[in-house]
Write a protein that holds these residues in place. Structure first.
Motif, short mmCIF file in Angstrom:
data_model
loop_
_atom_site.label_atom_id
_atom_site.label_comp_id
_atom_site.label_asym_id
_atom_site.label_seq_id
_atom_site.Cartn_x
_atom_site.Cartn_y
_atom_site.Cartn_z
N THR A 60 0.83 -1.21 0.00
CA THR A 60 0.00 0.00 0.00
C THR A 60 0.87 1.25 0.00
O THR A 60 0.65 2.19 -0.77
N ALA A 78 3.29 1.69 -3.32
CA ALA A 78 2.60 2.15 -4.54
C ALA A 78 2.49 3.67 -4.52
O ALA A 78 2.71 4.33 -5.54
N ARG A 123 4.22 6.41 -7.17
CA ARG A 123 3.40 7.41 -7.86
C ARG A 123 3.94 8.82 -7.58
O ARG A 123 3.97 9.68 -8.47
N VAL A 137 5.80 -5.10 -9.14
CA VAL A 137 4.42 -4.94 -8.66
C VAL A 137 4.17 -3.50 -8.22
O VAL A 137 3.15 -2.89 -8.55
N TYR A 149 3.89 -1.29 -11.18
CA TYR A 149 2.59 -1.45 -11.86
C TYR A 149 1.52 -0.60 -11.18
O TYR A 149 0.75 0.11 -11.83
N PHE A 150 1.48 -0.66 -9.85
CA PHE A 150 0.46 0.13 -9.13
C PHE A 150 0.78 1.63 -9.19
O PHE A 150 -0.11 2.46 -9.10
N ASN A 204 -0.49 2.32 -12.78
CA ASN A 204 -1.94 2.11 -12.86
C ASN A 204 -2.55 2.16 -11.47
O ASN A 204 -2.98 1.14 -10.94
N PRO A 205 -2.56 3.34 -10.84
CA PRO A 205 -3.06 3.41 -9.46
C PRO A 205 -4.55 3.08 -9.39
O PRO A 205 -5.35 3.74 -10.06
N PRO A 206 -4.93 2.05 -8.65
CA PRO A 206 -6.36 1.78 -8.49
C PRO A 206 -7.03 2.94 -7.77
O PRO A 206 -6.39 3.63 -6.96
N VAL A 251 -6.46 3.59 -3.90
CA VAL A 251 -5.17 3.63 -3.22
C VAL A 251 -5.16 4.61 -2.06
O VAL A 251 -4.73 4.30 -0.95
#
Length: 591
Positions: free
Chosen positions: A130, A133, A137, A458, A461-462, A465-467, A470
């Motif tokens: 968590t 990521a 970003r 991983v 990737y997040f 492509n942040p969900p 987050v």
């Protein structure tokens, strides 16, 4: 020179320094990879711990939260600082004397159970992923603004740098890189703060400056209160949260941060238990420099922003505004058609982020498709507060570039620490301790390095492509750490009677109720979203503060279950007795 040129020079030099340190401090054994060989000096460990602690959230985000939340934002300041004090005084020396590589290792051995170890591994992985990521970003955002590259390209650059020194040097490389990163980030944080404090109040000490009067004789906080109330905002020094909620949020942040595995692991890198205490003291001093400056930066930034943009015609707005607008972190929509920026209470947009489309509107501003019905016309992402503050104040370009390098240092130092927790949890706590006990040191080191590669991919990737959730699950990460690790660690140190059954039951119960509450009232994944508002919170506690309740449930369940089941083995009770004795607390227990 232009900002971009200065940024290339300063960021390039700092990255070269980090890579050079990684090559110099290459790890040759699992002990060096996991705990830097256990020979780090207290001063170096204090510097590294401070850098590890102060992530992009502290460097970039905390001042922004305080600037836009005012008094309510102080819960983060109190919670995160208090959490470190709690960790340093209550947990770190005892964990060091227990002498294990990781928090799951401590829980697995203290509670003589691989089930407990696995629960701790799952919690460590969730908390770490968590956070990491968000760090990746943050790296991408800084690069996109100051190097004029795509956010995704910035994430790729950050992945490459952090992978290099995490893969090569493990904890040894990360430790000495973090020492350099602390020096970079604190210099980058303090220089603009000192300059702006001088300009605003004539006082070079920011901590005193934001409580002083300006040239007009008006105290800065009074001026900010007046600006805000005049426009309809709540006064900066007034709060909107209830005392109960403030207490629970602060406590959740304290207990949650005290249980964060990437910081706890740092205290295993020093030679002796007394060195753990010394490094905790050094780290507290280094952390306090930034944390006591953040409220000052928040006041300077909010005042400068409101004075600069309010009722200013868009065509006369400074260039920093349009540059940040190009990154999508500032947006303006002219709702009343007068061509001037009105910054008022309420969200300027529907949803959490502005939705941009191609083309420019009447005055040259970017077009958005989701303006709200409120009178407020300005959207500002609070995470740009620290980065944009020197530009808003009109400081020299080299200072603006320096702040970018500091933000990158903060994000990368924490990302590296988190990646190490992830790789260690996989190679040591899962593979070595549970599936392949006879594995050689060389093979375990290889698995640790490959795990670091997988973790970076991983995390990247997040970062790319942040969900959408987050930002929301950050609250879950703190709640998870508070409701799982903290009681298990505290009772593992201070209660000889706490056994395997009690600890596992407590962790599962604390995790379950905290996860349910946040999924129900924060994420809207459970139940009717229309009944997840403030009026339906249990006891008026917000999801951000519910980790405290989860922690209390954990303690209660663990204590009750342990009283109705067998006590721990004599050997475990003797270890617990031993780690609490300060006299003779020289060397830690051997691995």
């Amino acid at each position: 020179m232009e900002i971009q040129t200065w940024t290339f020079i300063i960021v390039g030099l700092t990255f070269a320094l980090y890579i050079g340190i990684a090559i110099w401090s290459r790890a040759g054994s699992t002990k060096e990879f996991y705990i830097a060989g256990g020979g780090v000096s207290p001063l170096a460990n204090g510097l590294a711990t401070a850098a590890d602690w102060m992530s992009a959230a502290s460097f970039l985000g905390m001042a922004g939260i305080i600037a836009f939340s005012g008094y309510d934002g102080s819960v983060y300041l109190m919670g995160w600082t208090g959490g470190y004090v709690l960790l340093a005084l209550l947990l770190a020396p005892y964990l060091r004397k227990f002498g294990k590589f990781t928090v799951p290792d401590f829980i697995g051995d203290r509670y003589y159970s691989n089930v407990a170890r696995t629960v701790a591994v799952v919690a460590a992985l969730f908390v770490s992923f968590t956070y990491v990521a968000g760090q990746m970003r943050g790296v991408g955002v800084v690069f996109s603004r100051f190097l004029d590259v795509e956010v995704n390209t910035g994430v790729y650059i950050g992945m490459a740098v952090v992978l290099f020194y995490a893969f090569l040097g493990g904890m040894k490389g990360i430790t000495y890189t973090q020492v350099a990163q602390y020096c970079v980030l604190i210099f980058a944080f303090m220089v603009p703060a000192i300059f702006i404090s001088l300009m605003a109040t004539g006082n070079p000490i920011p901590q005193l400056g934001f409580g002083s009067a300006g040239e007009d004789g008006v105290y800065l906080l009074d001026k900010l209160d007046g600006l805000m109330t005049e426009l309809g905002f709540t006064a900066y020094t007034d709060g909107t949260k209830s005392k109960t909620d403030v207490f629970f949020i602060t406590a959740a942040l304290m207990m949650g941060t005290a249980g964060l595995p990437h910081v706890i692991i740092r205290f295993f890198t020093v030679p002796k238990v007394k060195d753990a205490r010394k490094s905790a003291g050094y780290a507290l001093l280094f952390i306090a420099i930034l944390y006591t400056t953040a409220p000052a930066i928040a006041v300077f930034a909010r005042t400068n922003l409101m004075e600069t943009v309010q009722d200013t015609p868009y065509k006369e707005i400074p260039s920093w505004f349009t540059k940040w607008e190009d990154t999508g972190l500032i947006a303006w929509t002219d709702k009343n058609g007068d061509g001037k920026i009105q910054y008022l209470p309420g969200s300027a947009i529907e949803g959490k982020k502005p939705q941009f489309i191609e083309g420019r509107a009447n005055y040259g501003q970017r077009k958005i498709t989701n303006p709200s019905t409120t009178a407020n016309e300005l959207y500002v992402d609070r995470d740009i507060t620290v980065l944009a503050n020197p530009e808003i104040a009109g400081l020299p370009n080299w200072i603006i570039a320096l702040v970018a390098a500091g933000g990158l240092a903060a994000a990368l130092s924490t990302a590296a620490g988190l990646l190490l927790v992830i790789s260690t949890s996989i190679s040591h706590d899962l593979i070595k301790k549970q599936f392949a006990r006879d594995i050689s040191d060389k093979r375990e080191l290889l698995i640790a390095r490959l795990s670091a590669v997988l973790a970076v991919i991983v995390a990247g990737y997040f970062g790319i492509n942040p969900p959408g959730f987050v930002a929301s699950v950050v609250a879950l990460a703190f709640g998870l750490a508070a409701s799982s690790f903290f009681p298990a660690i505290v009772m593992g140190i201070f209660s000889k009677r706490m056994n395997r059954e009690g600890a596992i039951s407590g962790m599962v119960a604390g995790l379950a109720i905290t996860t349910y509450y946040i999924a129900r009232f924060k994420l809207g994944w459970i139940g009717n979203p229309e009944t997840s508002g403030t009026d339906n919170w249990w006891f008026g506690i917000s999801p951000e503060g519910f980790g405290t309740m989860g922690m209390l449930v954990n303690f209660a369940v663990a204590l009750v279950i342990s009283r109705f089941t067998s006590p721990p083995p004599e050997k475990v009770q003797e270890i617990v007795e031993n780690i609490r004795i300060p006299s003779g607390a020289g060397d830690a227990i051997e691995h």
